[in-house]
Design a protein around this motif. Structure first.
Motif, PDB file in Angstrom:
ATOM      1  N   ARG A 130       0.628  -1.090   0.036  1.00 28.93           N
ATOM      2  CA  ARG A 130       0.536  -0.313   0.066  1.00 28.93           C
ATOM      3  C   ARG A 130       0.599   0.994   0.038  1.00 28.93           C
ATOM      4  O   ARG A 130       2.149   0.978   0.369  1.00 28.93           O
ATOM      5  CB  ARG A 130      -0.737  -0.638   1.041  1.00 28.93           C
ATOM      6  CG  ARG A 130      -2.005  -1.161   1.203  1.00 28.93           C
ATOM      7  CD  ARG A 130      -3.309  -0.409   1.040  1.00 28.93           C
ATOM      8  NE  ARG A 130      -4.209  -1.646   1.340  1.00 28.93           N
ATOM      9  CZ  ARG A 130      -4.813  -1.291   2.624  1.00 28.93           C
ATOM     10  NH1 ARG A 130      -5.417  -0.634   2.829  1.00 28.93           N
ATOM     11  NH2 ARG A 130      -5.577  -2.329   2.390  1.00 28.93           N
ATOM     12  N   TYR A 131       0.150   2.072  -0.404  1.00 31.04           N
ATOM     13  CA  TYR A 131       0.996   3.425  -0.197  1.00 31.04           C
ATOM     14  C   TYR A 131       0.226   4.151   0.908  1.00 31.04           C
ATOM     15  O   TYR A 131      -0.707   3.874   1.743  1.00 31.04           O
ATOM     16  CB  TYR A 131       0.878   4.725  -1.919  1.00 31.04           C
ATOM     17  CG  TYR A 131       1.391   4.106  -2.913  1.00 31.04           C
ATOM     18  CD1 TYR A 131       2.222   4.497  -3.704  1.00 31.04           C
ATOM     19  CD2 TYR A 131       0.996   2.582  -3.404  1.00 31.04           C
ATOM     20  CE1 TYR A 131       3.640   3.967  -4.377  1.00 31.04           C
ATOM     21  CE2 TYR A 131       1.630   2.668  -4.809  1.00 31.04           C
ATOM     22  CZ  TYR A 131       3.048   3.153  -4.937  1.00 31.04           C
ATOM     23  OH  TYR A 131       3.409   3.166  -6.120  1.00 31.04           O
ATOM     24  N   GLN A 133      -1.239   7.095   1.779  1.00 35.68           N
ATOM     25  CA  GLN A 133      -2.549   7.903   1.142  1.00 35.68           C
ATOM     26  C   GLN A 133      -3.341   6.569   1.749  1.00 35.68           C
ATOM     27  O   GLN A 133      -4.331   7.283   1.159  1.00 35.68           O
ATOM     28  CB  GLN A 133      -2.673   8.557  -0.185  1.00 35.68           C
ATOM     29  CG  GLN A 133      -1.701   9.591  -0.559  1.00 35.68           C
ATOM     30  CD  GLN A 133      -0.339   8.890  -1.144  1.00 35.68           C
ATOM     31  OE1 GLN A 133       0.145   7.995  -0.926  1.00 35.68           O
ATOM     32  NE2 GLN A 133      -0.251  10.206  -1.838  1.00 35.68           N
ATOM     33  N   GLN A 134      -3.618   5.830   1.446  1.00 36.18           N
ATOM     34  CA  GLN A 134      -4.649   4.332   1.501  1.00 36.18           C
ATOM     35  C   GLN A 134      -4.703   3.859   2.856  1.00 36.18           C
ATOM     36  O   GLN A 134      -4.772   3.115   3.225  1.00 36.18           O
ATOM     37  CB  GLN A 134      -4.014   3.009   0.796  1.00 36.18           C
ATOM     38  CG  GLN A 134      -4.217   3.420  -1.243  1.00 36.18           C
ATOM     39  CD  GLN A 134      -3.472   2.077  -1.424  1.00 36.18           C
ATOM     40  OE1 GLN A 134      -2.508   2.195  -1.691  1.00 36.18           O
ATOM     41  NE2 GLN A 134      -4.256   1.329  -2.195  1.00 36.18           N
ATOM     42  N   ARG A 140      -0.634   4.814   9.751  1.00 35.59           N
ATOM     43  CA  ARG A 140       0.662   5.435   9.535  1.00 35.59           C
ATOM     44  C   ARG A 140       1.253   5.687  10.235  1.00 35.59           C
ATOM     45  O   ARG A 140       2.936   5.605  10.187  1.00 35.59           O
ATOM     46  CB  ARG A 140      -0.501   6.996   8.535  1.00 35.59           C
ATOM     47  CG  ARG A 140      -0.779   7.112   7.406  1.00 35.59           C
ATOM     48  CD  ARG A 140      -0.965   8.561   7.320  1.00 35.59           C
ATOM     49  NE  ARG A 140      -2.264   8.492   6.203  1.00 35.59           N
ATOM     50  CZ  ARG A 140      -3.166   9.289   5.766  1.00 35.59           C
ATOM     51  NH1 ARG A 140      -2.622  10.607   6.100  1.00 35.59           N
ATOM     52  NH2 ARG A 140      -3.687   8.578   4.690  1.00 35.59           N
TER      53      ARG A 140
ATOM     54  N   MET B   1     -10.641   9.226   0.090  1.00 35.52           N
ATOM     55  CA  MET B   1      -9.716   9.347   0.915  1.00 35.52           C
ATOM     56  C   MET B   1      -9.279  10.807   1.169  1.00 35.52           C
ATOM     57  O   MET B   1      -8.816  11.272   0.088  1.00 35.52           O
ATOM     58  CB  MET B   1      -8.713   7.610   1.402  1.00 35.52           C
ATOM     59  CG  MET B   1      -7.895   7.966   2.098  1.00 35.52           C
ATOM     60  SD  MET B   1      -7.458   6.807   2.016  1.00 35.52           S
ATOM     61  CE  MET B   1      -6.718   6.752   3.236  1.00 35.52           C
ATOM     62  N   ALA B   2      -8.381  11.330   2.136  1.00 35.87           N
ATOM     63  CA  ALA B   2      -7.766  12.461   2.325  1.00 35.87           C
ATOM     64  C   ALA B   2      -6.558  12.264   1.431  1.00 35.87           C
ATOM     65  O   ALA B   2      -5.697  12.104   2.450  1.00 35.87           O
ATOM     66  CB  ALA B   2      -8.087  13.114   3.134  1.00 35.87           C
ATOM     67  N   LEU B 289      -2.415   9.660  -8.525  1.00 31.87           N
ATOM     68  CA  LEU B 289      -3.190   9.233  -7.232  1.00 31.87           C
ATOM     69  C   LEU B 289      -4.138   8.610  -7.196  1.00 31.87           C
ATOM     70  O   LEU B 289      -4.231   7.911  -5.912  1.00 31.87           O
ATOM     71  CB  LEU B 289      -3.443  10.410  -7.590  1.00 31.87           C
ATOM     72  CG  LEU B 289      -2.328  11.880  -7.057  1.00 31.87           C
ATOM     73  CD1 LEU B 289      -2.813  13.458  -7.871  1.00 31.87           C
ATOM     74  CD2 LEU B 289      -1.457  11.512  -6.426  1.00 31.87           C
ATOM     75  N   MET B 291      -4.494   5.622  -8.613  1.00 34.19           N
ATOM     76  CA  MET B 291      -3.715   4.586  -7.841  1.00 34.19           C
ATOM     77  C   MET B 291      -3.625   3.810  -6.467  1.00 34.19           C
ATOM     78  O   MET B 291      -4.016   3.351  -5.761  1.00 34.19           O
ATOM     79  CB  MET B 291      -2.984   3.718  -8.936  1.00 34.19           C
ATOM     80  CG  MET B 291      -3.310   2.668  -9.934  1.00 34.19           C
ATOM     81  SD  MET B 291      -1.666   2.855 -10.445  1.00 34.19           S
ATOM     82  CE  MET B 291      -0.214   2.037 -10.071  1.00 34.19           C
ATOM     83  N   LYS B 292      -3.255   5.574  -6.190  1.00 33.49           N
ATOM     84  CA  LYS B 292      -2.736   5.367  -4.759  1.00 33.49           C
ATOM     85  C   LYS B 292      -3.463   5.645  -3.989  1.00 33.49           C
ATOM     86  O   LYS B 292      -3.517   4.876  -2.406  1.00 33.49           O
ATOM     87  CB  LYS B 292      -0.874   5.747  -4.263  1.00 33.49           C
ATOM     88  CG  LYS B 292       0.003   6.043  -5.161  1.00 33.49           C
ATOM     89  CD  LYS B 292       0.369   7.123  -4.818  1.00 33.49           C
ATOM     90  CE  LYS B 292       1.208   7.032  -5.656  1.00 33.49           C
ATOM     91  NZ  LYS B 292       3.080   8.547  -5.701  1.00 33.49           N
ATOM     92  N   GLU B 293      -4.815   6.236  -4.640  1.00 34.40           N
ATOM     93  CA  GLU B 293      -6.248   6.441  -3.238  1.00 34.40           C
ATOM     94  C   GLU B 293      -6.713   5.508  -3.383  1.00 34.40           C
ATOM     95  O   GLU B 293      -7.366   5.490  -2.452  1.00 34.40           O
ATOM     96  CB  GLU B 293      -6.402   7.830  -4.275  1.00 34.40           C
ATOM     97  CG  GLU B 293      -5.494   8.981  -3.622  1.00 34.40           C
ATOM     98  CD  GLU B 293      -6.486   9.126  -3.180  1.00 34.40           C
ATOM     99  OE1 GLU B 293      -7.651  10.324  -3.273  1.00 34.40           O
ATOM    100  OE2 GLU B 293      -5.512  11.110  -3.111  1.00 34.40           O
ATOM    101  N   SER B 294      -7.118   4.795  -4.297  1.00 34.73           N
ATOM    102  CA  SER B 294      -8.205   3.354  -4.790  1.00 34.73           C
ATOM    103  C   SER B 294      -7.518   1.941  -4.251  1.00 34.73           C
ATOM    104  O   SER B 294      -6.540   1.982  -2.946  1.00 34.73           O
ATOM    105  CB  SER B 294      -8.699   3.602  -5.254  1.00 34.73           C
ATOM    106  OG  SER B 294      -7.933   2.619  -6.833  1.00 34.73           O
ATOM    107  N   GLU B 296      -7.936  -0.822  -3.057  1.00 37.23           N
ATOM    108  CA  GLU B 296      -8.433  -0.876  -1.097  1.00 37.23           C
ATOM    109  C   GLU B 296      -8.530  -2.266  -0.572  1.00 37.23           C
ATOM    110  O   GLU B 296      -7.818  -2.574   0.105  1.00 37.23           O
ATOM    111  CB  GLU B 296      -9.792  -0.836  -0.312  1.00 37.23           C
ATOM    112  CG  GLU B 296     -10.179   0.713  -0.055  1.00 37.23           C
ATOM    113  CD  GLU B 296      -9.036   1.335   0.507  1.00 37.23           C
ATOM    114  OE1 GLU B 296      -8.813   2.646   0.782  1.00 37.23           O
ATOM    115  OE2 GLU B 296      -8.970   0.944   1.934  1.00 37.23           O
TER     116      GLU B 296
END
Lengths: 354, 298
Positions: A130-131, A133-134, A140, B1-2, B289, B291-294, B296
């Protein structure tokens, strides 16, 4: 216990603002220390100077009796967890944790093993791709923690580690952090402005106020024997009185003295509830607040207004009730000094009964 | 997600204004009509005109105009200039952005302002500055003549003028980006044992790469298209000191409209290519972005 960190006469100014003033302390190996104080008091500056991210204007820092002032952060053997974690946002969790090991040019297999071990230890197993942001705030925080631990530092520095996490998760993380650090036996210093957090997590607390070290000791010592007015006011709650001339049992020697009284030093009740009636003052209940586990009572005694607690199982008080107020002890403030005064009438009353 | 999106050069899809925010239909239609007419008149019409005139006398004339030696020489010079200027300004841009965002030093505000100077000065004046400095009667003129170094009315002058004009693009793109990102990640890397170059390659560069690429694209487009400053220092020596824009002007002044527009269409194609690369960069960035944010489910 061997001394790990020794700081002597540390000072730092930003322009005219003195962030840290002549601070000295020793920290034993493996201790978990909380730097506690209001925001802007210089806690973070001290932490950053220990890390080598800020240069002190004066004073020396010793790690294991070796002066480290001129050592860059890379060579101090520290792990640092930043307030906002400062995770590398373009890297996965795995790469974040592996960073310090890659810098050390460790072998790939070795890195992989250590990273996976740390992720398991911090409860992040399965999240390695994961990154940042996720992840949730708590996750974190744990990544930042694992990343700081990866290069096996001797000293772990945490800047407001729980500040950005919501209240419920914060409690869990505190317990987790304390257990984790105890298990690893690594010397740890964390900064916080939350006294509850410091009391709960730290072996020892250092209270920092306006760049000065006000007091250092175990949470119990600090609570029991505060040494400066600031510490009394900051740790626990207190009622501040400008003079105590009108209070029974105290007025003999210290008529004009300022005093601070903790709510738990005060007993409020009807006549039949107070044992040392002769040592108590008469008062009138002014306000009653429900506080969940107890009642908070605001009572008027002569010219004073005092706040104290009352257990729920006692009879309920109402505003206007006439009550007895027994002050068991108080802190007397003489300039920057604190002394404890006990209610003298209490002892006399007892003597008569016997 | 923020997620913390610091770069805002990604064209965000604006949310449609509905409900109480929605304007009356006639306002919407008028606004759209005005925008469309404006676009058509100022952007699309000239665009179409270029290609219309370029091919007016046939495909053969078009390609003849492009393969003429002077035209080829202009293309070569333009490419050469860009090849020198773009890397140089990229390096400068990174260095300047770095200095401005990471250090405190006296004269920082002056430097920040100076970076914008080329945007504020008319390109013609910029060209004149170089004439006054390096020209025959300029400050260094006599010394340069003595040592037989030609700057003005030669390739070095063109490169200098172009570099001056395209100076701010990369720095301007990076400064807000690096300011928003702060120094915390670098400090974190420092405490983990990393030093200068490692921090730059592993932490800073990955964070600024899309902004940097965007700045480079803009810098390149301007470097190839610059007319004013280059025109002053070039001296218009055919086949030697003419870039594409200068060549277009010369050919046009000789009333060879088809040839002029044919060469001009090259610049047009460059513009399209630039826009395409720019869109691609933005798309890549947004996708990264997303890709990183979704995800889950990873």
């Amino acid at each position: 216990m061997t001394t790990h960190i020794s700081v002597k006469g540390l000072s730092k100014s930003y322009g005219r603002f003195e962030a840290v003033r002549n601070v000295s302390f020793d920290i034993g190996k493996g201790r978990l220390i909380g730097l506690l104080g209001p925001s802007g008091g210089g806690k973070t500056t001290i932490l950053r100077m220990l890390a080598g991210l800020e240069t002190p204007d004066a004073g020396d820092i010793y790690f294991h009796n070796k002066r480290v002032n001129d050592l860059p952060p890379q060579k101090r053997g520290i792990g640092f967890v930043f307030q906002n974690y400062a995770l590398f946002r373009h890297m996965t969790v795995f790469d974040n944790v592996a960073f310090g090991l890659k810098v050390q040019k460790k072998k790939k297999a070795e890195i992989r093993e250590r990273v996976l071990h740390l992720l398991k230890l911090t409860g992040l197993a399965g999240l390695e791709s994961r990154y940042p942001q996720q992840l949730s705030g708590g996750q974190r925080q744990r990544v930042a923690f694992a990343r700081a631990l990866a290069p096996e530092p001797e000293l772990l520095l945490l800047d407001e580690p729980f500040a950005a996490i919501d209240a419920k998760v914060r409690k869990e993380l505190r317990t987790w952090l304390k257990e984790m650090i105890n298990r690893l036996g690594i010397t740890t210093i964390f900064v916080t402005h939350d006294q509850e957090e410091a009391v709960e997590v730290a072996d020892e607390i250092m209270i920092i106020h306006q760049g000065r070290l006000e007091q250092k000791g175990t949470p119990y010592e600090i609570y029991k024997n505060p040494q400066t007015p600031f510490v009394v006011g900051f740790i626990g709650e207190s009622n501040t009185l400008d003079d105590i001339a009108h209070l029974k049992g105290f007025h003999d020697d210290h008529a004009d003295t300022k005093a601070m009284i903790r709510p738990e030093f005060i007993e409020i009740g009807f006549e039949d509830e107070i044992v040392h009636r002769s040592a108590a003052e008469r008062g009138v209940v002014r306000n009653v607040y429900f506080r969940g586990a107890n009642w908070q009572i605001e009572v008027e005694v002569g010219p004073y207004r005092l706040s104290a607690y009352r257990p729920l199982e006692r009879r309920t008080l109402n505003p206007g009730d006439e009550v007895l107020v027994l002050i068991h002890r108080m802190y007397l403030v003489n300039g920057e000094q604190i002394s404890v005064a006990e209610n003298v009438l209490k002892r006399e009353a007892l003597a008569i009964h016997i | 997600m923020a997620g913390s999106v610091t770069a805002n050069y990604v064209s965000a899809t604006a949310a449609a204004r509905t409900g109480p925010l929605a304007e009356p239909a006639w306002v919407r239609r008028t606004l759209i009509a005005v925008a469309v007419i404006f676009l058509a008149l100022l952007l699309i019409l000239p665009l179409v005109t270029v290609f219309y005139y370029a091919f007016k006398e046939g495909v053969r004339v078009y390609f003849a105009a492009l393969s003429e030696p002077d035209a080829l020489s202009a293309v070569r010079l333009t490419l050469l200039t860009a090849a020198i200027v773009v890397p140089a300004n990229t390096l400068f841009g990174i260095a300047a952005a770095w200095a401005i965002t990471k250090f405190r030093f006296p004269g920082k505000n002056v430097l920040t302002t100076l970076i914008d100077l080329p945007f504020a000065i008319s390109p013609v004046i910029a060209g004149l500055i170089f004439i006054l400095v390096f020209g025959a009667r300029g400050w260094f003129g006599p010394w340069l003549t003595e040592h037989d170094i030609k700057i003005v009315f030669a390739v070095p002058g063109i490169v200098l003028a172009t570099a001056f004009v395209t100076f701010p693009f990369v720095a301007r793109e990076l400064i807000p980006l690096m300011q928003a990102q702060g120094t915390q990640e670098e400090e974190a890397a420092t405490t983990l044992g990393a030093r200068g170059w490692t921090i730059f390659w592993r932490i800073v560069l990955p964070n600024i790469k899309w902004g940097l690429l965007y700045g480079i694209i803009l810098c390149n487009a301007r470097a190839m298209g610059e007319f004013g400053a280059v025109s002053v220092v070039s001296g218009h020596i055919r086949g030697v000191t003419n870039t594409i824009p200068l060549h277009v002007q010369i050919v046009y002044n000789e009333y060879k409209f088809a040839a002029a527009f044919a060469v001009a269409s090259l610049l047009m194609l460059l513009a399209f290519a630039t826009l395409a690369v720019k869109s691609f960069v933005e798309w890549k960035y947004a996708r990264g972005l997303a890709m990183k944010e979704s995800g889950e489910s990873i």
